[in-house]
Motif scaffolding. Structure first.
Motif, PDB file in Angstrom:
ATOM      1  N   ALA A 241      41.623  20.298  -1.721  1.00 31.64           N
ATOM      2  CA  ALA A 241      41.241  20.660  -0.352  1.00 31.64           C
ATOM      3  C   ALA A 241      42.043  19.886   0.702  1.00 31.64           C
ATOM      4  O   ALA A 241      42.329  20.416   1.786  1.00 31.64           O
ATOM      5  N   ASP A 242      42.422  18.647   0.356  1.00 31.87           N
ATOM      6  CA  ASP A 242      43.183  17.857   1.337  1.00 31.87           C
ATOM      7  C   ASP A 242      44.538  18.504   1.642  1.00 31.87           C
ATOM      8  O   ASP A 242      44.991  18.520   2.784  1.00 31.87           O
ATOM      9  N   ARG A 243      45.153  19.043   0.585  1.00 34.14           N
ATOM     10  CA  ARG A 243      46.454  19.708   0.791  1.00 34.14           C
ATOM     11  C   ARG A 243      46.280  20.974   1.637  1.00 34.14           C
ATOM     12  O   ARG A 243      47.118  21.303   2.465  1.00 34.14           O
ATOM     13  N   ILE A 244      45.171  21.667   1.408  1.00 34.74           N
ATOM     14  CA  ILE A 244      44.901  22.889   2.182  1.00 34.74           C
ATOM     15  C   ILE A 244      44.690  22.517   3.652  1.00 34.74           C
ATOM     16  O   ILE A 244      45.218  23.154   4.562  1.00 34.74           O
ATOM     17  N   GLU A 245      43.940  21.444   3.858  1.00 29.56           N
ATOM     18  CA  GLU A 245      43.694  20.999   5.242  1.00 29.56           C
ATOM     19  C   GLU A 245      45.002  20.641   5.928  1.00 29.56           C
ATOM     20  O   GLU A 245      45.240  21.008   7.073  1.00 29.56           O
ATOM     21  N   GLU A 246      45.842  19.942   5.201  1.00 35.84           N
ATOM     22  CA  GLU A 246      47.161  19.563   5.740  1.00 35.84           C
ATOM     23  C   GLU A 246      47.937  20.802   6.207  1.00 35.84           C
ATOM     24  O   GLU A 246      48.507  20.830   7.297  1.00 35.84           O
ATOM     25  N   ALA A 247      47.937  21.831   5.333  1.00 32.66           N
ATOM     26  CA  ALA A 247      48.679  23.057   5.654  1.00 32.66           C
ATOM     27  C   ALA A 247      48.075  23.746   6.883  1.00 32.66           C
ATOM     28  O   ALA A 247      48.807  24.220   7.765  1.00 32.66           O
TER      29      ALA A 247
END
Ligand code: FES
Length: 169
Positions: free
Chosen positions: A98-104
């Motif tokens: 989820a952190d990578r998704i948030e970053e994107a």
């Protein structure tokens, strides 16, 4: 006299979705946060009118309600965008990136959690479990058309979804 009555009635009508919450909690001590949470859930944010209406129903001064609403980061005093992105940061989604998704999302929309894009199209809100962990990582997008859930997200997929939504916004 009749004018006052009809004004009160139309005000009750204006807040008809909030009235059941106030009927239940207005006189229950310690319920302000619950009322504010449910008001925000209904209207997306806490407007001056909503706060004044809650004040009238509970007898709590508007200044005190503002104090509580500004103390807790979960409360919003400005309108949300046309599309509210609820990005799940629950355990299953966290484990699945989820952190990578948030970053994107943050990079693509140029906003952080709790913020609205300049064009007023998107507001980003990180939330706890959305209840569909088998699809992790997940986001839900809320608009006037209802809630749409998107699962098994990747960085590319989430950007593509947001681009498509923006096109039709
Ligand atoms: S943890 Fe994300 S849907 Fe449950």
């Amino acid at each position: 006299m009749s004018e006052t009555k009809s004004c009160g009635a139309s005000r009750r009508e204006e807040f008809k979705d909030l009235n059941p919450v106030l009927d239940k909690y207005a006189k229950v001590p310690g319920s302000l946060i619950t009322i504010l949470q449910q008001a925000q859930e209904i209207y997306g944010y806490l407007s001056v009118d909503t706060i004044n209406y809650i004040s009238e129903a509970t007898g709590i001064k508007p200044a005190k309600i503002y104090g509580v609403a500004t103390f807790y980061a979960q409360f919003r005093l400005q309108p949300i965008g046309k599309y509210l992105i609820m990005l799940c940061k629950g355990t299953a989604c966290h484990v699945n990136g989820a952190d990578r998704i948030e970053e994107a999302v943050c990079e693509y929309l140029n906003i952080q959690d709790g913020e609205t894009t300049e064009d007023g199209v998107f507001t980003l809100n990180n939330v706890a479990c959305l209840g569909c962990c088998s699809l992790a990582p997940v986001m839900m997008v809320r608009s006037n058309d209802g809630n749409e859930t998107y699962g098994n997200l990747t960085k590319d997929k989430v950007v593509q979804i947001l681009a498509e939504i923006r096109e039709r916004a």
